[in-house]
Scaffold this motif. Structure first.
Motif, PDB file in Angstrom:
ATOM      1  N   GLY A 180       0.816  -1.360   0.091  1.00  0.00           N
ATOM      2  CA  GLY A 180       0.035   0.010  -0.043  1.00  0.00           C
ATOM      3  C   GLY A 180       0.914   1.422   0.076  1.00  0.00           C
ATOM      4  O   GLY A 180       0.526   2.321  -0.766  1.00  0.00           O
ATOM      5  N   VAL A 181       1.927   1.043   0.583  1.00  0.00           N
ATOM      6  CA  VAL A 181       2.652   2.378   0.776  1.00  0.00           C
ATOM      7  C   VAL A 181       3.652   2.762  -0.426  1.00  0.00           C
ATOM      8  O   VAL A 181       3.573   3.927  -0.987  1.00  0.00           O
ATOM      9  N   ILE A 182       3.841   1.552  -1.183  1.00  0.00           N
ATOM     10  CA  ILE A 182       4.399   1.818  -2.561  1.00  0.00           C
ATOM     11  C   ILE A 182       3.286   2.232  -3.699  1.00  0.00           C
ATOM     12  O   ILE A 182       3.816   3.339  -4.435  1.00  0.00           O
ATOM     13  N   ASP A 183       2.237   1.744  -3.644  1.00  0.00           N
ATOM     14  CA  ASP A 183       1.060   2.276  -4.255  1.00  0.00           C
ATOM     15  C   ASP A 183       0.905   3.704  -4.173  1.00  0.00           C
ATOM     16  O   ASP A 183       0.625   4.620  -5.107  1.00  0.00           O
ATOM     17  N   ARG A 184       0.619   4.106  -2.899  1.00  0.00           N
ATOM     18  CA  ARG A 184       0.608   5.601  -2.746  1.00  0.00           C
ATOM     19  C   ARG A 184       1.938   6.403  -3.157  1.00  0.00           C
ATOM     20  O   ARG A 184       1.788   7.708  -3.560  1.00  0.00           O
ATOM     21  N   TYR A 185       2.995   6.116  -2.970  1.00  0.00           N
ATOM     22  CA  TYR A 185       4.329   6.619  -3.368  1.00  0.00           C
ATOM     23  C   TYR A 185       4.326   6.824  -4.928  1.00  0.00           C
ATOM     24  O   TYR A 185       4.544   7.876  -5.498  1.00  0.00           O
ATOM     25  N   GLN A 186       3.998   5.808  -5.655  1.00  0.00           N
ATOM     26  CA  GLN A 186       4.058   5.957  -6.919  1.00  0.00           C
ATOM     27  C   GLN A 186       2.881   6.811  -7.350  1.00  0.00           C
ATOM     28  O   GLN A 186       3.089   7.246  -8.344  1.00  0.00           O
ATOM     29  N   GLN A 187       1.873   6.786  -6.822  1.00  0.00           N
ATOM     30  CA  GLN A 187       0.796   7.756  -7.163  1.00  0.00           C
ATOM     31  C   GLN A 187       1.056   9.182  -7.007  1.00  0.00           C
ATOM     32  O   GLN A 187       0.795   9.993  -7.809  1.00  0.00           O
ATOM     33  N   SER A 188       1.801   9.570  -5.828  1.00  0.00           N
ATOM     34  CA  SER A 188       2.306  10.679  -5.730  1.00  0.00           C
ATOM     35  C   SER A 188       3.283  11.088  -6.653  1.00  0.00           C
ATOM     36  O   SER A 188       3.325  12.443  -6.842  1.00  0.00           O
ATOM     37  N   LYS A 189       4.002  10.481  -7.079  1.00  0.00           N
ATOM     38  CA  LYS A 189       5.135  10.737  -8.213  1.00  0.00           C
ATOM     39  C   LYS A 189       4.507  10.652  -9.501  1.00  0.00           C
ATOM     40  O   LYS A 189       5.362  11.112 -10.457  1.00  0.00           O
ATOM     41  N   ALA A 190       3.346  10.465  -9.745  1.00  0.00           N
ATOM     42  CA  ALA A 190       2.798  10.712 -11.045  1.00  0.00           C
ATOM     43  C   ALA A 190       2.628  12.140 -11.435  1.00  0.00           C
ATOM     44  O   ALA A 190       3.246  12.888 -10.913  1.00  0.00           O
ATOM     45  N   ALA A 191       1.880  12.237 -12.566  1.00  0.00           N
ATOM     46  CA  ALA A 191       1.623  13.842 -12.996  1.00  0.00           C
ATOM     47  C   ALA A 191       0.927  14.745 -12.134  1.00  0.00           C
ATOM     48  O   ALA A 191       0.489  14.170 -10.915  1.00  0.00           O
ATOM     49  N   ALA A 192       1.239  15.979 -12.276  1.00  0.00           N
ATOM     50  CA  ALA A 192       0.762  17.028 -11.568  1.00  0.00           C
ATOM     51  C   ALA A 192      -0.668  16.651 -11.222  1.00  0.00           C
ATOM     52  O   ALA A 192      -1.324  16.635 -12.028  1.00  0.00           O
ATOM     53  N   LEU A 193      -1.120  17.009 -10.059  1.00  0.00           N
ATOM     54  CA  LEU A 193      -2.529  17.004  -9.900  1.00  0.00           C
ATOM     55  C   LEU A 193      -3.403  18.358 -10.577  1.00  0.00           C
ATOM     56  O   LEU A 193      -3.116  19.220 -10.392  1.00  0.00           O
ATOM     57  N   LYS A 194      -4.555  17.967 -10.891  1.00  0.00           N
ATOM     58  CA  LYS A 194      -5.333  19.087 -11.637  1.00  0.00           C
ATOM     59  C   LYS A 194      -6.580  19.434 -10.777  1.00  0.00           C
ATOM     60  O   LYS A 194      -6.923  18.691  -9.954  1.00  0.00           O
ATOM     61  N   CYS A 195      -6.810  20.711 -10.989  1.00  0.00           N
ATOM     62  CA  CYS A 195      -8.171  21.004 -10.456  1.00  0.00           C
ATOM     63  C   CYS A 195      -9.313  20.441 -10.984  1.00  0.00           C
ATOM     64  O   CYS A 195      -9.513  20.307 -12.116  1.00  0.00           O
ATOM     65  N   GLN A 196     -10.308  19.884  -9.861  1.00  0.00           N
ATOM     66  CA  GLN A 196     -11.327  18.919 -10.543  1.00  0.00           C
ATOM     67  C   GLN A 196     -12.514  20.109 -10.779  1.00  0.00           C
ATOM     68  O   GLN A 196     -13.695  19.405 -11.249  1.00  0.00           O
ATOM     69  N   LEU A 197     -12.694  21.468 -10.614  1.00  0.00           N
ATOM     70  CA  LEU A 197     -13.659  22.103 -10.938  1.00  0.00           C
ATOM     71  C   LEU A 197     -13.357  22.957 -11.934  1.00  0.00           C
ATOM     72  O   LEU A 197     -14.301  23.784 -12.448  1.00  0.00           O
ATOM     73  N   CYS A 208     -10.770  28.635  -8.268  1.00  0.00           N
ATOM     74  CA  CYS A 208     -11.756  27.870  -7.964  1.00  0.00           C
ATOM     75  C   CYS A 208     -11.979  27.846  -6.412  1.00  0.00           C
ATOM     76  O   CYS A 208     -13.166  27.799  -6.024  1.00  0.00           O
ATOM     77  N   ARG A 209     -10.975  27.769  -5.991  1.00  0.00           N
ATOM     78  CA  ARG A 209     -10.934  27.738  -4.332  1.00  0.00           C
ATOM     79  C   ARG A 209     -11.645  28.809  -3.963  1.00  0.00           C
ATOM     80  O   ARG A 209     -12.665  28.917  -2.946  1.00  0.00           O
ATOM     81  N   LEU A 210     -11.336  30.282  -4.436  1.00  0.00           N
ATOM     82  CA  LEU A 210     -12.082  31.259  -3.968  1.00  0.00           C
ATOM     83  C   LEU A 210     -13.597  31.636  -4.377  1.00  0.00           C
ATOM     84  O   LEU A 210     -14.140  31.848  -3.875  1.00  0.00           O
ATOM     85  N   ARG A 211     -13.828  30.950  -5.467  1.00  0.00           N
ATOM     86  CA  ARG A 211     -14.981  30.788  -6.110  1.00  0.00           C
ATOM     87  C   ARG A 211     -15.836  29.823  -5.612  1.00  0.00           C
ATOM     88  O   ARG A 211     -17.195  30.324  -5.111  1.00  0.00           O
ATOM     89  N   CYS A 212     -15.412  28.672  -5.525  1.00  0.00           N
ATOM     90  CA  CYS A 212     -16.230  27.462  -4.853  1.00  0.00           C
ATOM     91  C   CYS A 212     -16.381  27.260  -3.447  1.00  0.00           C
ATOM     92  O   CYS A 212     -17.117  26.244  -2.996  1.00  0.00           O
TER      93      CYS A 212
END
Length: 787
Positions: A153-170, A193-197
């Motif tokens: 599980g730690v390896i899965d989370r680490y690999q996901q955190s090393k993936a592409a930059a996170l994008k805004c969902q709104l 989006c944070r200021l608006r939503c």
């Protein structure tokens, strides 16, 4: 997170763990890598044989590495079982992580089963690549090791955190990079989006916004994998065995080997171990924080070392340049002395050439005249002048006696430069490591009861404080110039008593001393005020400390208490010359009043007696001081010409040469009135002696008064047994001569100022004896008082 990456990689393949299993030593391996490093053991070491013999105690038996020769002491890598046919000696190789492992002994047979289900060779053994502990597998093979689901599980989370930059969902069209994540909303926002939503007010003000990476880690993007029991694959872990320290299922408790062990609830132990791990992490976090601060300190030290190195190199270059400059200045001074010696030799030789030429011309003229007289045929006329001519010829022949035709100066230069001590010092020039823990010596204490002045010399004594625990390697004694000038060193050494000679009469000096060792120098002692005798008096002067009342010091100071002497005339610069230890610089002579005089001074120095408060004996004190207003000295063999012959304790002097040679007295005078006499012990063939005073650098190989460094009287009414008196009055700056107690004309010299030494020049036809300690003639004293 990036620093954690090494913890997530297999020590065998160097990649992230794939289906990691936990070895009994708590280290992890990929299941495939574990199968690759299996080694087959002999039949005698099989688990069945070990259990049959009663030696088996668990399903996983660790081998004795020394008996099995699993790896040699000379090689830290793994080796094969040497000597067994079933395990060929195959060289080991290194994994990407630097751990030495074995390749498989033989290629595994082709199979369509997973690595966990593939058959394992019988009697296989596996060695942990990290702790080097070996164990023999049972019939279950690698299926007997639990899987590390947490690590997956730690390896899965680490690999996901090393993936592409996170994008805004709104964002509607092109999503921007997210800057925060709301843990309650579980939504990633960019700043607009944070200021608006998601404004920070109302119910949303209590939501927690975290960085996107942290939000992704906390977000459980993958479903939780539930670990199953290794002995009962269809059962999940429900309890925790305290004795075996492992999760177990309910079947393990009912019919397995854990039935008699102490067990606890899995959730409770999960929380307890989480708490223990958190506490342990707190201590490790403190160490990590200290390590970071230490690294900052080390980086700062690197910069400081570089700066100090530059500064130290500059200081070293400056010190060496200063030594070179001092050596160049000394070189110039020595060359000047060589040039001076060169000019002196030339002058002496040229003077001798001129003198010899004149005498040769006179001799030649006399010879030619005598030859013409011999040609005279008148006997009576010849006899009238023959006796005179014969005497003149003999006298002229005597003048060409021994030594006249000997060069007064050699062509060789007597100057020799001994540079070996300096070269040795240069070779020994090195850095000195000074320990800050070693303190400097304590301030020395001047012993006033043992300090005194005598004529124009001063004796000082000092000691370390009684409670001082720091040893002193030496002491530095300093005096001023007697006129309130700067202090200068007159002695450096280990002794604690020193006598300084050649001071000015009737002068006040300040003295101080300090101690030193390898660490540094102590503060100065209290300053001591020294008063030399008036007009060369014989009395011992009181000394006083600038911070204490004046004290009367004992008289006399025994000569054996003066182990160290320094001659230092203060006319221009200090001239430090060591004298013989244990000898008084001034020679005391017995006189009719010496014993009574000594007794009188002892009575005046008795306890309760003060010079200034005893009015009844004040006149007696004045008389005593009048008798004592004399200087005692002798001729100085150290500064005399080499042809001078001294005897009678350096009071009687003659010469081994027909030429005039100069000898000086030991004591120099710069103040006061001084009188001494010389008696003529031998006076043959009408020599030409001279008597008077001279400076210390007077020429020693010509008649006194021939240069500008001497003032003298030559013969005039002098015969054998005559007495010549010399009176030097530096108060009136005059020099007067007496023969047989009669003054020779008016004052001989005026405007006499500076430092002068009694002086005599004579040849082998003269012998004189010096008489010192004489009072000034009465008629001169009365005349001086009237004037």
């Amino acid at each position: 997170m990036e620093e954690m990456e090494e913890e997530l990689k297999c020590p065998v393949c160097g990649s992230f763990y794939r289906e990691p299993i936990i070895l009994p030593c708590s280290h992890n391996l990929c299941q495939a890598c574990a199968r690759n490093i299996l080694v087959q053991t002999p039949e005698s070491e099989s688990p069945q044989s070990r259990r049959a013999s009663g030696s088996g105690v668990s399903d996983y038996d660790y081998l004795d590495l020394d008996k099995m020769s699993l790896y040699s002491e000379a090689d830290s890598g793994y080796g094969s079982y040497g000597g067994f046919a079933s395990a060929p000696t195959t060289p080991c190789q290194k994994s990407p992580n630097g751990v030495r492992v074995f390749p498989p002994a033989m290629p595994p047979p082709p199979t369509h089963l997973s690595p966990a289900l593939a058959p394992v060779p019988r009697n296989s053994c596996i060695t942990c690549p990290q702790c080097h502990r070996s164990l023999i597998l049972d019939d279950r093979g690698l299926r007997g090791f639990p899987k590390n689901r947490v690590l997956e599980g730690v390896i899965d989370r680490y690999q996901q955190s090393k993936a592409a930059a996170l994008k805004c969902q709104l964002c509607e069209k092109a999503p921007k990079e997210a800057t925060v994540m709301c843990e309650q909303c579980d939504v990633f926002y960019c700043d607009p989006c944070r200021l608006r939503c998601h404004p920070p007010r109302g119910p949303l003000a209590k939501h927690r916004l975290v960085p996107p990476a942290q939000g992704r880690v906390s977000r459980r993007l993958s479903p939780r994998k539930v670990s199953t029991c290794t002995d009962h694959e269809l059962e999940n872990h429900s309890m925790y065995c305290v004795q075996c320290k492992m999760p177990v299922c309910y079947q393990c408790l009912e019919e397995g080997k854990h039935s008699s062990h102490e067990v606890k609830a899995l959730g409770a132990m999960w929380k307890l171990h989480k708490s223990q791990l958190s506490q342990a992490l707190n201590g490790l976090s403190d160490r990590a924080k200290e390590a970071k601060e230490f690294l900052v300190q080390l980086r700062s030290m690197v910069q400081q070392i570089q700066e100090n190195s530059v500064e130290f190199e500059a200081c070293l270059v400056a010190q060496c340049d200063a030594l070179i400059d001092a050596l160049n200045r000394r070189k110039a001074q020595l060359l000047a002395r060589v040039n001076k010696e060169h000019e002196h030799k030339l002058k002496v030789v040229r003077d001798q050439i001129s003198h010899c030429t004149v005498k040769l011309r006179q001799t030649t003229g006399l010879m030619e005249y005598c030859l013409e007289v011999i040609k005279e045929n008148d006997p009576s006329g010849f006899l009238q002048i023959s006796d005179a001519l014969i005497r003149r010829v003999h006298l002229t022949e005597d003048q060409w006696g021994k030594g006249t035709l000997t060069p007064r100066m050699t062509t060789d230069f007597d100057l020799s430069l001994d540079n070996s001590p300096l070269l040795q010092s240069i070779h020994q020039l090195d850095f000195v490591q000074v320990k800050a823990s070693s303190p400097v010596p304590a301030t020395p204490i001047l012993q006033l009861e043992e300090c005194c002045t005598h004529n124009n010399s001063a004796t000082l004594s000092w000691k370390q404080p009684p409670l001082s625990t720091v040893a002193a390697e030496g002491y530095i004694l300093e005096l001023d110039d007697g006129s309130g000038g700067q202090f200068r060193e007159v002695y450096v050494g280990k002794e604690t008593m020193c006598t300084v000679d050649g001071l000015h009469f009737n002068s006040t000096y300040n003295a101080r001393v300090k101690a030193f060792n390898k660490t540094g120098v102590s503060p100065y002692s209290k300053t001591l005020v020294l008063q030399t005798s008036e007009a060369g008096t014989h009395e011992t002067k009181p000394m006083k400390d600038t911070d204490s009342e004046e004290q009367t010091l004992p008289f006399p100071v025994p000569s054996e208490r003066l182990p160290l002497r320094r001659m230092s005339p203060f006319s221009s610069t200090l001239n430090l010359q060591p004298s013989f230890p244990g000898r008084s610089y001034f020679d005391f002579r017995s006189s009719p009043h010496q014993l009574s005089l000594h007794s009188s001074l002892q009575s005046l120095n008795a306890p309760g007696c003060n010079f200034e408060t005893q009015s009844a004996s004040y006149s007696q004190l004045v008389d005593i001081k009048k008798l004592l207003a004399v200087a005692w000295f002798a001729f100085d063999p150290g500064s005399a010409h080499s042809d001078i012959i001294l005897s009678n304790d350096n009071l009687t002097v003659t010469c081994s040469s027909y030429d005039d040679r100069v000898v000086l007295g030991k004591t120099g005078f710069s103040k006061g009135v001084h009188y001494w006499e010389l008696t003529i012990d031998r006076y043959d063939n009408h020599p030409d002696p001279a008597f008077g005073v001279a400076r210390i650098d007077v020429m020693k190989d010509v008649m006194l008064g021939k240069d500008d460094k001497a003032w003298a009287i030559t013969e005039g009414g002098i015969t054998k047994g005559a007495t010549i008196g010399v009176l030097l009055d530096l108060n009136r700056k005059t020099l007067t001569f007496f023969i047989n107690n009669e003054q020779q004309g008016p004052i001989a010299f005026e405007n006499v100022e500076g430092l002068f030494f009694p002086a005599v020049s004579l040849n082998r036809n003269v012998q004189v004896t010096l008489h010192t300690g004489l009072p000034v003639p009465d008629f001169y004293s009365s005349r001086a008082s009237i004037a």
